[in-house]
Scaffold this active site. Structure first.
Site: not given
Lengths: 319, 623
Positions: B23, B25-26, B28, B102, B157, B461-462, B531
């Site tokens: 995440v 670590d740099g 960009s 990412p 570093m 009845s549905g 039916s």
């Protein structure tokens, strides 16, 4: 710089069949773009190529001609005309379509025109929204285009850097940057439903340098506005605006003066700034660019409206 | 000011690499540093950057280089990189395309995307934290995607006192971990992206380091360029036929090379011919190799279409409809084994389904876990079955013919990315050879068991409501369904029938016959009919094979049906406008042993539909 030994300012284009002189770098970019263009022709029912008359469109059109050689591109060109383009652009557009024998569709948002929308009266944001974004959507919907090529490059602007090559648009032509399809290898996902569309960017991986190097290497015609010439201009917002016709209202004390200027990008003339330059040949343009310290979009007034304005426009359907 | 800007991208090969790491670590910042130090940041961009740094930056008054590449608004607000961002820069020696990917685990798919376009990875490690779970994950994903050259960039570093022992320990940890991943090279470099140490200029802070700076290494590294030495593969993209006189096959040479006069074979049909011409807009070529976009014409007229693969007769790919592959899942909706997806391999689109998830790969540890499905960002080793035999190579042999994507048939989202490990041999094929196309074959194509779901019950009845919900769920699960009800039959096929007892029986008989045909076509058929008589339901059951008739008794008390009266029929019947109305002046015979007795009173339709689906699962109809 790699220049063909036989290419001088007066020399015509290379004879057909002459050996290729492109650098491996440009040859690779060219092949990738041709691949993308063919993929669209093979995958969509009704593609169209957005033709904006600028240098990127010139390159894209050139690539399309090469992609289908010895045939012609199986799609028309579409120009969304705001009615405020430089006159030289319109002349170049019509001459190009005629010369190549291609179908050219010119679309104007007549409704916007009737409402009196203009960059002068309405400001750049509303003008762009109505005469470009809305007009483009009208044209795409009217003709039922399901894929539209655009000449945008990822190096132009930050939000463009994340755009897919095959970029999905919903039925309202909107772009959702958080919901883009992953694009692995060259296995493009060309699947859409009725009403949806794909915007395709064959020049995604090109830089501005690549575009000019390629124009030079391939001897591609471009609008003369890119070359420095004495032109009538006025100073506005730190840039030179060309008085292309009598519609540009002059402020108090504003008098057009003749300056040696050229344009790095082309758009609606009241919104497009010129730079002072002596570069009147391709070679000089490229040399000038190498020394330049500003990006090409700097001359565009519409991008500086607000931070991330491009991303917002793209969500709304702008190219 | 002097500029390093190149005279031209020149004669150097292009290098595509990705940057990955955990995440903070740099990544960009490092790319921003490369762009900055190679003078590709221009004045107006610097001005914008200074503005942005004050608003969103994390570096106080200093310019935050990461903001150069963290493009989208949401990312700037959240301070994280979500998507893949592409960056371009060049030096006098080489042009570069950088995929900034990412770091978070939930964006594994984005990292894989970047890796699929890259031939080298710059893996960032925070010097203070050393090799982390994320470092391992990114390495494993890189290895899986076929990257063989790694730069281990030990960043920050400056915050670890530029200590050599510290650096050596991290490198040792990493090399030990990565020894089984098959990388060809691992080049460790100690650097500080924020301050520029060993990025483009040698640092005075690391006198003990004698290797190249990051940029020097990237400019000179020899990446795998052996694509042209692999067997010729040419996926046909487009048949170019501008006139009667010309018929060419356009595409990009995916691997290998081809010359005029070469004998080539259409992989799927086995038809062969010789290369007559290699056509380009710049004139014909004597030969072409990997990466070139050309149009081939052949000496003979043979049937070739988009999706075909041209190959040498002597080095053909595998033809397989079943194969084992690593599959990275990229969709919010989990993988459903057995469900049919669209599959794209090369220029060919077909359909495929995962027949078995052999195991899920823990990308942090490489451990294999039992799994039945894959969720977003999970990677599994799977068996797949395609609807047709497709030409393919192992991904490790050839990225171009070993990679595929799966696309959801309903949402069209890119759902999975696959890397073929090996084809599954004929011996293990379940159903192939020269079968006649029968019901099983048709259903197998859709990976489903055909059946009739017979909803019976009183008017109101549905039945239809529940049946519609069930059909929707089946459809979403990739099942091919069809609904038969009074609406679509009474208006067409049965429009000559009235409501006399005889006509009602004939109505059901025809429904039964149509349902049988659809079952024969491999479909799951949903029938909603009152039916009322056991005999007629029996009649339909007998038309079908054992297990194909699923009787669902939608049991809603008459009072409730009359209260609902969705079509106003009870009111009309009681007013005398309709005669022989079931439940009023005509009997309803409830099923004695239905496959499901659905009691709806006091329950939602969704709830009822769930019960039906559960029963279908129990009956093996949803497997």
């Amino acid at each position: 710089m790699t220049v063909n030994a036989d290419t001088t300012e007066t020399a015509p284009a290379r004879a057909a069949g002459a050996p290729r002189r492109l650098t491996p770098h440009l040859a690779r970019l060219e092949a990738e773009s041709i691949h993308i263009i063919r993929e669209v022709a093979a995958s969509f029912r009704r593609p169209v190529m957005l033709y904006s008359i600028g240098k990127d469109s010139s390159v894209m059109l050139h690539l399309a001609l090469k992609a289908f050689h010895p045939g012609k591109p199986p799609f028309p060109l579409l120009h969304v005309d705001t009615t405020w383009k430089f006159r030289e652009m319109i002349a170049f557009r019509d001459a190009t379509a005629r010369r190549l024998g291609l179908e050219l569709i010119v679309h104007v948002n007549e409704e916007g025109l009737a409402r009196g929308i203009s960059p002068v009266a309405s400001g750049s944001a509303l003008h762009t929204q109505v005469m470009k974004t809305e007009a483009l959507k009208q044209a795409l919907t009217r003709h039922g285009f399901d894929a539209a090529f655009g000449g945008a490059r990822r190096d132009e602007e930050k939000s463009r850097a994340k755009e897919r090559i095959f970029s999905f648009r919903d039925a309202a032509h909107g772009w959702d940057p958080r919901n883009q399809r992953p694009e692995l290898w060259t296995l493009f996902n060309t699947r859409i439903r009725e009403g949806e569309s794909i915007r395709v960017f064959p020049l995604s991986n090109w830089t501005e340098f690549d575009v000019w190097d390629y124009i030079l290497a391939e001897d591609i015609p471009v609008v003369p506005l890119y070359f420095a010439r004495p032109r009538p201009v006025v100073r506005r917002s730190g840039t030179w605006i060309m008085v292309d016709d009598e519609r540009l209202p002059l402020g108090p004390g504003e008098t057009p003066e003749m300056r040696m200027v050229r344009f790095r990008t082309l758009g609606c003339y009241p919104l497009t700034g010129a730079i002072e330059s002596e570069a009147d040949t391709l070679e000089k343009i490229i040399a000038e660019m190498r020394a330049a310290r500003t990006s090409e979009r700097q001359g565009r007034l519409i991008d500086t409206d607000e931070e991330a304005s491009m991303e917002r426009k793209k969500r709304e359907g702008y190219f | 000011m002097t500029h390093h800007r190149p005279a031209s991208a020149g004669q150097r090969e292009l290098l595509r690499f990705l940057t990955c790491g955990s995440v903070d670590d740099g990544k960009s910042t490092l790319i921003g540093r490369l762009l900055h130090d190679t003078r590709l940041i221009l004045d107006d961009q610097l001005a914008a950057l200074a503005r942005d740094s004050r608003r969103h930056g994390t570096t106080g008054e200093e310019i935050d280089l990461a903001l150069l590449v963290d493009g989208l608004e949401a990312e700037r607000q959240q301070g994280i990189t979500i998507d893949v961002a592409w960056r371009y820069f060049s030096t006098p020696r080489r042009g570069f395309i950088v995929a900034d990917t990412p770091g978070h685990e939930q964006y594994t798919r984005n990292m894989a995307t970047g890796a699929s376009h890259s031939s080298l990875a710059v893996l960032l490690v925070d010097a203070r934290k050393g090799v982390l779970t994320q470092t391992r994950r990114h390495s494993i994903i890189c290895a899986l995607l076929g990257i063989r050259d790694i730069v281990l960039a030990v960043n920050k570093m400056d915050l670890a006192g530029f200590d050599q022992d510290h650096f050596d320990r991290i490198v040792g940890d990493y090399v030990t971990f990565a020894s089984t991943l098959g990388f060809r090279s691992i080049v460790p470099i100690p650097l500080s992206a924020r301050h520029g140490d060993n990025v483009t200029r040698r640092s005075g802070n690391t006198p003990w380091y004698h290797g190249p700076t990051l940029l020097e290494h990237l400019e000179t590294v020899e990446v795998e360029q052996d694509l042209a030495d692999k067997p010729f593969r040419f996926p046909v993209q487009w048949v170019n036929r501008p006139s009667q006189e010309f018929r060419g096959f356009s595409g990009t040479v995916a691997s290998g090379r081809v010359a005029v006069g070469d004998q080539v074979v259409v992989a799927a049909s086995g038809r062969s011919s010789r290369i007559a011409r290699i056509v380009t807009a710049d004139g014909d070529l004597p030969s072409a190799e990997a990466g070139q976009a050309v149009t081939l014409t052949l000496a003979d007229e043979i049937d070739i279409a988009r999706g075909d693969l041209l190959v040498p007769a002597a080095a053909r790919p595998e033809m397989a409809d079943q194969f084992a592959a690593h599959l990275l899942w990229m969709d919010e909706e989990p993988l459903l084994p057995g469900r049919t997806y669209l599959m794209r391999i090369g220029t060919l689109w077909t359909q495929a389904s995962v027949t078995a998830v052999k195991h899920r790969l823990d990308v942090n540890t490489r451990e294999e876990h039992a799994a039945r499905t894959l969720s977003l960002n999970e990677i599994g080793f799977c068996n797949l079955a395609a609807a047709q035999r497709v030409p393919c190579d192992a991904y490790a042999e050839n990225r171009a013919t070993g990679a595929f994507i799966l696309v959801d048939r309903y949402t069209n989202r890119t759902a999975g990315a696959g890397m073929i490990a090996f084809p599954l041999r004929r011996a293990s094929n379940i159903h192939h050879a020269d079968f006649v196309v029968d019901k099983l074959a048709r259903a197998a194509l859709d990976h489903q068991k055909p059946a009739v779901l017979w909803f019976t019950g009183l008017s109101g009845s549905g039945k239809s409501t529940v049946a519609n919900l069930v059909e929707l769920a089946l459809h979403q699960a990739g099942r091919h369904t069809y609904t038969l009800d009074g609406d679509n039959l009474r208006h067409g096929l049965n429009k000559d029938l009235g409501f006399t007892a005889a006509d009602r029986v004939e109505n059901i008989r025809r429904v039964g016959e149509v349902a049988k045909l659809f079952v024969d076509a491999g479909l799951i058929v949903l029938c909603s009919f009152i039916s009322p008589f056991r005999a007629e339901r029996r009649m339909v059951r007998d038309l079908l094979e054992e297990g194909e008739f699923v009787e669902i008794f939608v049991d809603t008390p008459l009072e409730e049906c009359m209260r609902r009266d969705p079509k106003g029929l009870y009111a009309k019947a009681r007013a005398g406008a309709i005669r022989n109305f079931t439940g009023l002046d005509s009997p309803y015979e409830p099923p004695e042993a239905p496959e499901l007795h659905l009691r709806t009173l006091g329950r939602t339709p969704q709830d009822c539909a769930e019960e039906v689906l559960a029963r279908l699962r129990a009956l093996g109809l949803m497997a």
